[in-house]
Write a protein that holds these residues in place. Structure first.
Motif, PDB file in Angstrom:
ATOM      1  N   LEU A 163       0.830  -1.209   0.000  1.00 37.07           N
ATOM      2  CA  LEU A 163       0.000   0.000   0.000  1.00 37.07           C
ATOM      3  C   LEU A 163       0.861   1.255   0.000  1.00 37.07           C
ATOM      4  O   LEU A 163       0.540   2.237  -0.678  1.00 37.07           O
ATOM      5  CB  LEU A 163      -0.938  -0.005   1.209  1.00 37.07           C
ATOM      6  N   PHE A 179      -0.983   3.993  -7.566  1.00 37.14           N
ATOM      7  CA  PHE A 179      -2.134   4.897  -7.663  1.00 37.14           C
ATOM      8  C   PHE A 179      -2.256   5.834  -6.470  1.00 37.14           C
ATOM      9  O   PHE A 179      -3.057   6.762  -6.496  1.00 37.14           O
ATOM     10  CB  PHE A 179      -3.431   4.077  -7.765  1.00 37.14           C
ATOM     11  N   PRO A 182      -7.575   1.913  -6.818  1.00 38.19           N
ATOM     12  CA  PRO A 182      -8.811   1.130  -6.923  1.00 38.19           C
ATOM     13  C   PRO A 182      -8.761   0.009  -5.886  1.00 38.19           C
ATOM     14  O   PRO A 182      -7.773  -0.135  -5.160  1.00 38.19           O
ATOM     15  CB  PRO A 182      -8.722   0.551  -8.340  1.00 38.19           C
TER      16      PRO A 182
HETATM   17  S1  SF4 Z   1      -4.174  -1.156  -6.047  1.00 37.37           S
HETATM   18 FE1  SF4 Z   1      -2.818  -2.436  -7.303  1.00 37.37          FE
HETATM   19  S2  SF4 Z   1      -0.793  -1.475  -7.175  1.00 37.37           S
HETATM   20 FE2  SF4 Z   1      -2.047  -0.664  -5.484  1.00 37.37          FE
HETATM   21  S3  SF4 Z   1      -1.617  -1.979  -3.717  1.00 37.37           S
HETATM   22 FE3  SF4 Z   1      -3.429  -2.824  -4.727  1.00 37.37          FE
HETATM   23  S4  SF4 Z   1      -2.625  -4.377  -6.164  1.00 37.37           S
HETATM   24 FE4  SF4 Z   1      -0.890  -3.063  -5.566  1.00 37.37          FE
END
Ligand code: SF4
Length: 114
Positions: A45, A50, A55
């Motif tokens: 996280l 992102f 998402p």
């Molecule tokens: S949204 Fe995608 S990139 Fe972000 S922690 Fe979850 S799996 Fe990983």
């Protein structure tokens, strides 16, 4: 603690892992296993491409988890998800709303070069 989306998600995951570790008959008994998994999830996280716009991980096109850890988290969420509603209703409702968020476009530096 749960001021930001990432912090709230960390808290939700911590509660789910804890519930699973304490109550699920299929949980592993190896000491430290779930603490390590929690640390791993927190790191994912922290590095999420992102950021605060992330998402739901299950809808993510990046899938930054190692396959085995991803499978384990899916198993934990499947078991703990329905049981969370009674124990942590606000976190659960917010998590369900997050599941409905559209997947944002990848930040430019992570997009494949054309
Ligand atoms: S949204 Fe995608 S990139 Fe972000 S922690 Fe979850 S799996 Fe990983």
């Amino acid at each position: 603690m749960a001021a930001s989306r990432i912090n709230r998600e960390k808290l939700t995951i911590r509660r789910m892992i804890s519930l699973y570790a304490k109550r699920c008959p299929q949980a592993m008994s190896e000491e430290g296993h779930y603490a390590a998994l929690n640390v791993y999830a927190d790191k994912r996280l922290d590095k999420c491409v992102f950021g605060e716009e992330k998402p739901a991980c299950k809808q993510c096109p990046v899938h930054c988890y190692q396959p085995a850890k991803r499978e384990e988290m899916k198993q934990i969420m499947r078991w703990a998800g329905p049981r969370m509603l009674w124990r942590h209703p606000i976190l659960t409702v917010l998590h369900l709303l997050d599941d409905r968020r559209p997947v944002p476009e990848l930040p430019e530096k992570y997009r494949p070069k054309k």
